[in-house]
Design a protein around this motif. Sequence first.
Motif, PDB file in Angstrom:
ATOM      1  N   SER A   1      65.015  18.976  -9.093  1.00 50.20           N
ATOM      2  CA  SER A   1      64.355  17.839 -10.097  1.00 50.20           C
ATOM      3  C   SER A   1      63.019  18.760 -11.141  1.00 50.20           C
ATOM      4  O   SER A   1      62.478  19.332 -10.715  1.00 50.20           O
ATOM      5  CB  SER A   1      63.763  17.152  -8.844  1.00 50.20           C
ATOM      6  OG  SER A   1      62.385  16.226  -9.879  1.00 50.20           O
ATOM      7  N   VAL A   2      63.506  18.064 -12.346  1.00 49.48           N
ATOM      8  CA  VAL A   2      62.412  18.092 -13.884  1.00 49.48           C
ATOM      9  C   VAL A   2      60.978  18.092 -13.251  1.00 49.48           C
ATOM     10  O   VAL A   2      60.105  18.658 -13.050  1.00 49.48           O
ATOM     11  CB  VAL A   2      62.826  18.251 -14.649  1.00 49.48           C
ATOM     12  CG1 VAL A   2      61.992  18.048 -15.792  1.00 49.48           C
ATOM     13  CG2 VAL A   2      64.448  18.934 -15.153  1.00 49.48           C
ATOM     14  N   LEU A   3      61.077  16.779 -12.619  1.00 54.29           N
ATOM     15  CA  LEU A   3      59.418  16.077 -12.409  1.00 54.29           C
ATOM     16  C   LEU A   3      58.965  16.776 -11.066  1.00 54.29           C
ATOM     17  O   LEU A   3      57.973  16.750 -11.196  1.00 54.29           O
ATOM     18  CB  LEU A   3      59.400  14.784 -12.785  1.00 54.29           C
ATOM     19  CG  LEU A   3      59.996  14.116 -13.875  1.00 54.29           C
ATOM     20  CD1 LEU A   3      59.988  12.478 -13.462  1.00 54.29           C
ATOM     21  CD2 LEU A   3      58.946  14.910 -14.929  1.00 54.29           C
ATOM     22  N   GLU A   4      59.341  16.881  -9.974  1.00 54.01           N
ATOM     23  CA  GLU A   4      59.279  17.318  -8.392  1.00 54.01           C
ATOM     24  C   GLU A   4      59.751  18.112  -8.303  1.00 54.01           C
ATOM     25  O   GLU A   4      60.504  18.995  -8.585  1.00 54.01           O
ATOM     26  CB  GLU A   4      59.855  16.126  -7.502  1.00 54.01           C
ATOM     27  CG  GLU A   4      59.176  14.728  -7.533  1.00 54.01           C
ATOM     28  CD  GLU A   4      59.704  13.970  -6.302  1.00 54.01           C
ATOM     29  OE1 GLU A   4      58.610  13.915  -6.034  1.00 54.01           O
ATOM     30  OE2 GLU A   4      60.625  13.152  -7.837  1.00 54.01           O
TER      31      GLU A   4
ATOM     32  N   ARG B   1      53.857  24.202  -6.730  1.00 56.73           N
ATOM     33  CA  ARG B   1      54.317  24.825  -7.535  1.00 56.73           C
ATOM     34  C   ARG B   1      53.256  25.288  -8.123  1.00 56.73           C
ATOM     35  O   ARG B   1      53.393  26.680  -9.148  1.00 56.73           O
ATOM     36  CB  ARG B   1      54.775  23.570  -8.612  1.00 56.73           C
ATOM     37  CG  ARG B   1      55.202  24.320 -10.310  1.00 56.73           C
ATOM     38  CD  ARG B   1      55.019  22.208 -11.445  1.00 56.73           C
ATOM     39  NE  ARG B   1      56.694  22.825 -11.297  1.00 56.73           N
ATOM     40  CZ  ARG B   1      56.685  20.877 -10.620  1.00 56.73           C
ATOM     41  NH1 ARG B   1      55.799  20.754 -12.043  1.00 56.73           N
ATOM     42  NH2 ARG B   1      57.899  20.156 -10.940  1.00 56.73           N
ATOM     43  N   ALA B   2      52.100  25.189  -7.678  1.00 61.13           N
ATOM     44  CA  ALA B   2      51.173  25.906  -8.584  1.00 61.13           C
ATOM     45  C   ALA B   2      51.325  27.067  -7.923  1.00 61.13           C
ATOM     46  O   ALA B   2      50.700  28.193  -8.626  1.00 61.13           O
ATOM     47  CB  ALA B   2      49.627  25.096  -8.571  1.00 61.13           C
ATOM     48  N   ALA B   3      51.177  27.284  -6.595  1.00 55.82           N
ATOM     49  CA  ALA B   3      51.276  28.688  -6.009  1.00 55.82           C
ATOM     50  C   ALA B   3      52.357  29.047  -6.684  1.00 55.82           C
ATOM     51  O   ALA B   3      52.176  30.689  -6.802  1.00 55.82           O
ATOM     52  CB  ALA B   3      51.564  28.699  -4.488  1.00 55.82           C
TER      53      ALA B   3
ATOM     54  N   GLU C   1      53.595  34.019  -6.243  1.00 55.17           N
ATOM     55  CA  GLU C   1      53.757  33.193  -4.467  1.00 55.17           C
ATOM     56  C   GLU C   1      54.631  32.149  -3.820  1.00 55.17           C
ATOM     57  O   GLU C   1      54.856  31.119  -4.778  1.00 55.17           O
ATOM     58  CB  GLU C   1      51.815  32.455  -3.517  1.00 55.17           C
ATOM     59  CG  GLU C   1      51.253  33.495  -3.814  1.00 55.17           C
ATOM     60  CD  GLU C   1      49.896  33.589  -3.635  1.00 55.17           C
ATOM     61  OE1 GLU C   1      48.804  34.413  -3.644  1.00 55.17           O
ATOM     62  OE2 GLU C   1      49.558  32.335  -3.349  1.00 55.17           O
ATOM     63  N   LEU C   2      54.972  32.212  -3.208  1.00 53.27           N
ATOM     64  CA  LEU C   2      56.296  31.237  -2.696  1.00 53.27           C
ATOM     65  C   LEU C   2      55.774  30.590  -0.874  1.00 53.27           C
ATOM     66  O   LEU C   2      55.182  31.053   0.115  1.00 53.27           O
ATOM     67  CB  LEU C   2      57.474  31.440  -2.496  1.00 53.27           C
ATOM     68  CG  LEU C   2      58.597  30.907  -1.692  1.00 53.27           C
ATOM     69  CD1 LEU C   2      59.139  29.302  -2.909  1.00 53.27           C
ATOM     70  CD2 LEU C   2      59.445  31.660  -1.046  1.00 53.27           C
TER      71      LEU C   2
END
Length: 232
Positions: free
Chosen positions: A58-61, A94-96, A101-102
């Motif tokens: 997903s591009v958005l999620e 996504r922020a991580a 970081e994963l």
Amino acid sequence: MKTFLSWFFKILWWLTFVVVVLAIIVLANRDLIVKQLAEREIRAATGLEPEIGDFSFSVLEPKLTLNNFRLYNTAEFGGTLFLDVPELHIEYDRAALRRHELHITLLRVNLRELDVVKNAAGATNLMTIVNTVAPRKSGGGRTVASINGRKFTKIDLLNLSIGVAKFVDLKDQRRNRAVAIGVENQIYTNVVSSADLHGLSELLWHRGGRTVGLPVNPPTRETSPEPAPKTP
């Protein structure tokens, strides 16, 4: 010998990270064919031959899914099947990821088949891939090989299913055997290391994992015995 949980967690983490990185590459190269790109990158990272039925993202999620994903062994192990995964679904922070970081918020793994293959020299594909993705440190322990310098932090929720495990002896086919593990939708939360997969190793012991070469731990005295299924 390393326990099942130790090597399983390392392979699971590493494979998940490869897939997430693939999604980033795909998003940056949308004109390329997604499945072919993914297969090429997995082949380069693992040395094994991949086969992907479908790769969706997903591009958005921040989520992606591999369907009907298979890994095949190298010629050293007969080019036979290693893993058959009908679904590998990943949702991540996504922020991580921007912080290198994963952090996985949801990891759903449906492992239909796992094959432990022993070659003519007596080596197994299992330990060979462990040595690739988690090489030994100078002190004797292991560390998971990093990808692009990113660090694993946590899996919030892991949903794990395991179907059949097989042992294949390329030198003596009479020793080949299989066992139905039959683990369905086992839930683990806040997974940081293999120690957080509570009871999985003993469960696999009871289900016959030891008979097909999985390095699982025997049950503790506090664990109620569960009969192992009959080997086909």
